[in-house]
Design an enzyme around this catalytic site. Sequence first.
Site, PDB file in Angstrom:
ATOM      1  CB  SER A   1     -66.465  -8.983 -10.012  1.00 38.69           C
ATOM      2  OG  SER A   1     -66.019  -8.071 -10.972  1.00 38.69           O
TER       3      SER A   1
ATOM      4  CG  ASP B   1     -62.254  -2.842  -6.247  1.00 40.02           C
ATOM      5  OD1 ASP B   1     -61.935  -2.398  -7.361  1.00 40.02           O
ATOM      6  OD2 ASP B   1     -63.099  -3.734  -6.087  1.00 40.02           O
TER       7      ASP B   1
ATOM      8  CG  HIS C   1     -62.094  -5.876  -8.822  1.00 41.40           C
ATOM      9  ND1 HIS C   1     -63.265  -5.627  -8.145  1.00 41.40           N
ATOM     10  CD2 HIS C   1     -62.418  -6.723  -9.832  1.00 41.40           C
ATOM     11  CE1 HIS C   1     -64.260  -6.278  -8.727  1.00 41.40           C
ATOM     12  NE2 HIS C   1     -63.775  -6.957  -9.747  1.00 41.40           N
TER      13      HIS C   1
END
Length: 371
Positions: free
Chosen positions: A146, A313, A346
């Site tokens: 991330s 995502d 995500h």
Amino acid sequence: MPDARKYFELPSPFAMKRGGALTGAHVAYETWGELSPRRDNAILIFTGLSPDAHAASSEADPSPGWWERMLGPGKPIDTERWFVICVNALGSDKGSSGPASINPATGEPYRLDFPKLTLEDVANAGHALVSEGLGIERLACLIGCSMGGMSALAYMLAHPGQVRAHISVDTAPQAQPFAIAIRSLQREAIRLDPNWNDGHYSRECYPTNGMSMARKLGVITYRSAMEWNGRFARIRLDPDQREEQPFGVEFQVESYLEAHAQRFIHQFDPNCYLYLSRASDWFDVAEYGNGSVHEGLKRICIEQALVIGVTTDILFPLEQQEQIAHGLKAAGAKVEFVALDSPQGHDAFLVDIEHYGPAIGGFLERLPKPD
């Protein structure tokens, strides 16, 4: 309570990309496994925005870490082979210096006097730990998840030739408008809370509502619509669980978001949240490629890479993972690209270890054995 956390004092002054410098700053980190005599089996992990350095349990701290099922003896990131380092981002409040830390010049918390923070600063702090603190000249692998994936790209751009392989997990070479818009709303929710008070809040007068709204917005984007539908549908709370005031919580999904937010509110400092959120928006690989992300990525010098993305995502969409894979391949790296179909969006890399584990573990197993 046991604590495996260690600290590395950054070089002082520690210059920041957008101006200013830190004096007496440090980063927190944890390690697992044994560093080889040649110091050639090290893996560095950069985390997302909110996790600390405690990625997994250890003898020093047996409590489960945020990537517990991924990291450890015999696990995908096998600490019987690798020496693994997880560093808490500069600017965080999980042990590293940040806006919540004491400014040595005043004896008071930095608050908004902390210098403007970039992910390049996060990367350089991590590099200082690796090279100066641990004496490692070249990482066997650099892993970024991330926001940490963007920090990893910054690391490789700033320190060419000092990483052999890279695992890019659900990240981006630059923030897209949707991600910027969401993070902007999160920051606005905090700043508009009267208790934020231009960063001068206290435990007793705390921007609870702003932090709650910011966290709820984040959680909504971390998962996919598919999962929200599957977990909650339109199920309502029992009458005795509903709020009596007008427009109060009625659906299970609302209750879930509220509970999630309440757990987070006092676990992360609001000013640190603001700084790291904005740093994520500022990062742009195109700055290194005359306005082109592809040309910026081509400046990264590594041998091998694994790029993982998930189709659901919405924060770091799959096309951005493909963009990273194409750029690293154009730079000469041997690149493996994995697109997963996980419904978790995500956050899949944190929970869908059944799919992420074999991809990451298989890639690491195929890396050349350290000399």
